[in-house]
Design a protein around this motif. Structure first.
Motif, short mmCIF file in Angstrom:
data_model
loop_
_atom_site.label_atom_id
_atom_site.label_comp_id
_atom_site.label_asym_id
_atom_site.label_seq_id
_atom_site.Cartn_x
_atom_site.Cartn_y
_atom_site.Cartn_z
N ALA A 247 1.01 -1.13 -0.07
CA ALA A 247 0.07 0.02 0.18
C ALA A 247 0.75 1.26 0.00
N VAL A 248 0.67 2.22 -0.92
CA VAL A 248 1.40 3.43 -0.89
C VAL A 248 0.42 4.34 -0.15
N LEU A 249 1.07 4.85 0.86
CA LEU A 249 0.15 5.93 1.69
C LEU A 249 0.67 7.32 1.41
N ILE A 250 -0.37 8.24 1.20
CA ILE A 250 -0.19 9.76 1.16
C ILE A 250 -0.70 10.66 2.12
N LEU A 251 0.08 11.26 2.65
CA LEU A 251 -0.82 12.09 3.92
C LEU A 251 -0.25 13.51 3.78
N HIS A 252 -1.36 14.39 3.66
CA HIS A 252 -1.12 15.75 3.49
C HIS A 252 -0.77 16.36 4.84
N SER A 253 0.35 17.03 5.10
CA SER A 253 0.66 17.58 6.23
C SER A 253 -0.25 18.79 6.75
N GLY A 254 -1.14 19.44 5.80
CA GLY A 254 -2.12 20.26 5.96
C GLY A 254 -1.35 21.78 5.70
N MET A 255 -0.16 21.57 5.55
CA MET A 255 0.46 22.78 5.31
C MET A 255 0.70 23.11 3.52
N SER A 256 0.14 23.81 3.03
CA SER A 256 0.55 23.96 1.63
C SER A 256 2.06 24.37 1.26
N ARG A 257 2.34 24.18 0.41
CA ARG A 257 3.75 24.36 -0.29
C ARG A 257 4.14 25.94 -0.20
N ALA A 258 4.86 26.37 0.59
CA ALA A 258 5.22 27.88 0.43
C ALA A 258 6.75 28.02 0.26
N LEU A 259 7.17 29.09 -0.20
CA LEU A 259 8.46 29.41 -0.56
C LEU A 259 9.46 28.54 -1.64
N VAL A 260 8.31 27.83 -2.22
CA VAL A 260 9.00 26.79 -3.07
C VAL A 260 9.35 27.40 -4.39
N ASP A 261 8.92 28.63 -4.75
CA ASP A 261 9.28 29.05 -5.98
C ASP A 261 10.67 29.63 -5.97
N SER A 262 10.83 30.40 -5.10
CA SER A 262 12.21 31.15 -5.06
C SER A 262 13.27 29.74 -4.62
N GLU A 263 12.89 29.21 -3.69
CA GLU A 263 13.95 28.12 -3.05
C GLU A 263 14.35 27.19 -4.08
N TYR A 264 13.12 26.73 -4.93
CA TYR A 264 13.29 25.87 -5.93
C TYR A 264 14.54 26.22 -6.97
N GLY A 265 14.28 27.39 -7.49
CA GLY A 265 15.17 27.75 -8.51
C GLY A 265 16.48 27.97 -7.99
N GLU A 266 16.79 28.53 -6.64
CA GLU A 266 17.91 28.55 -6.05
C GLU A 266 18.67 27.34 -5.89
N ARG A 267 17.92 26.26 -5.44
CA ARG A 267 18.56 24.73 -5.42
C ARG A 267 18.98 24.50 -6.83
N ARG A 268 18.17 24.66 -7.64
CA ARG A 268 18.61 24.26 -9.13
C ARG A 268 19.83 24.99 -9.52
N GLU A 269 20.01 26.31 -9.38
CA GLU A 269 21.13 26.90 -9.74
C GLU A 269 22.40 26.40 -9.14
N ALA A 270 22.28 26.06 -7.72
CA ALA A 270 23.36 25.58 -7.02
C ALA A 270 23.80 24.28 -7.52
N CYS A 271 22.93 23.53 -7.85
CA CYS A 271 23.24 22.15 -8.56
C CYS A 271 23.89 22.53 -9.68
N GLU A 272 23.37 23.33 -10.59
CA GLU A 272 24.19 23.47 -11.94
C GLU A 272 25.61 24.18 -11.68
N ALA A 273 25.68 25.16 -10.73
CA ALA A 273 26.93 25.55 -10.27
C ALA A 273 27.86 24.51 -10.07
#
Ligand code: GLA
Length: 362
Positions: A191-217
């Motif tokens: 069984a694959v269980l999915i539980l939502h933490s009740g907290m919608s994703r926040a900050l994801v936009d800026s942080e996501y781009g930053e992480r990707r840039e760090a990886c590419e660098a």
């Protein structure tokens, strides 16, 4: 139901393991799930793509030739739609108009790819009304590009490809360099269980781009085409890159364990993935940590945050006969600890996006 109305369905996805690896040309292991976006489209001769959503407010009207800039659209979901009309036009879709109604059962901001499903369902409808066809991979790439244009977030290919390539009862091992997809049967007792933490994703936009840039660098510094090519030794002292390299190895091990039906071997891989996303890649939250721990304490084989992080869902694995008890216990502990009511999703692994017969109103 209006004459000539056609229905298209695109599923959301949950990623079993392999996060923040797709844009590093690595490996992911998602499953298309039976929460989905449905688009009911009727061709028109107006040169306008007119959309209404039953799930969120608003209506949008877009130039069918892709001329509407997503940034000029007020509704957030309409920006994704404008992105799709634009990227399909660039690929040669004729400027056919349509009137369409959108509905979705995928919670927004949960990390279950509600936006990818919207893009894919819309893309299928837009191609159909224009008598235009694109191969599956090209369609996925057009939708990925639409997401990037609409949000400015440099996302990878996983979500759109998983929505298109899903297979009933299977997970998908995707090589994000070759874009080859290998379907792996899910063990029937898992069984694959999915539980939502009740907290919608926040900050994801800026942080996501930053992480990707760090990886590419880091890849550039190491002189490799992508972090996929780095060795564990090369990244031993670099937490972000270390996550990517170790996560790729875990995905391949998990795919093998899954193919062998070796559920016990999956647990430590999921737990280690969560630890790595939390400590090395730094995309977890206290709520996601608490929820993953609650699932493991309640008897799940393993658990981890799934998707981009910063909120949303945790995925856990358990045997079918124990799943209900584990979800209930974990939800109770999580609630007591954080004050958030988690939401549990029971789901099946489903086929990828496509045209469906019109459904009778329920
Ligand atoms: C989001 C992106 C994906 C992927 C995940 C993290 O869902 O859209 O391309 O990078 O985050 O694995």
């Amino acid at each position: 139901m209006p004459d000539r109305e056609r229905w298209f369905r695109a599923p959301g996805r949950v990623n079993l393991i392999g996060d923040h690896t797709d844009y590093n040309e690595g490996f992911v292991l998602p499953v298309a799930i039976d929460l989905s976006c449905v688009v009911r489209a009727t061709p028109n001769a107006d040169g306008v793509v007119r959309l209404r959503s039953e799930s969120v407010d608003g209506e949008v009207a877009l130039a069918a030739d892709g001329g509407t800039d997503p940034a000029d659209v007020d509704e957030v979901w309409g920006r994704y739609a404008a992105g799709v009309v634009g990227t399909l036009s660039e690929r040669g879709r004729p400027a056919a108009g349509m009137d369409a109604v959108i509905s979705s059962t995928i919670p927004l901001g949960a990390g279950l790819s509600s936006s990818a499903a919207l893009e894919v369902a819309l893309a299928l409808a837009l191609c159909d009304v224009a008598d235009y066809e694109l191969p599956q991979l090209e369609l996925a790439l057009a939708c990925q590009e639409a997401e990037q244009v609409a949000t400015g977030v440099p996302c990878g290919i996983m979500d759109q490809l998983a929505s298109l390539a899903g297979l009933h009862n299977h997970a998908l091992l995707i090589d994000c360099r070759s874009l080859e997809v290998q379907a792996i049967r899910l063990p029937p007792r898992l069984a694959v269980l999915i539980l939502h933490s009740g907290m919608s994703r926040a900050l994801v936009d800026s942080e996501y781009g930053e992480r990707r840039e760090a990886c590419e660098a880091m890849a550039a510094l190491l002189g490799v085409p992508a972090l996929r090519d780095a060795t564990p030794q090369q990244v031993a002292d670099e937490p972000r890159a270390r996550h990517v390299v170790s996560e790729n190895a875990r995905v391949l091990q998990a795919a093998e364990a899954l193919a062998e039906g070796n559920v016990a071997a999956l647990g430590p891989l999921l737990n280690e993935s969560h630890r790595s996303l939390r400590d090395d890649f730094d995309v977890s939250t206290p709520e996601l940590d608490a929820l993953a721990a609650a699932l493991v304490d309640a008897g799940a084989v393993g658990a981890r945050l799934t998707g981009a992080g910063f909120g949303g869902c945790v995925v856990g694995l358990a045997s079918r006969d124990e799943a209900d008890r584990i979800v209930e216990t974990a939800a109770g502990h999580y609630w007591a600890e954080t004050g958030h009511q988690p939401r549990a999703f029971v789901f099946r692994a489903v086929d990828g996006a496509g045209r469906i017969p019109p459904q009778a109103p329920s």
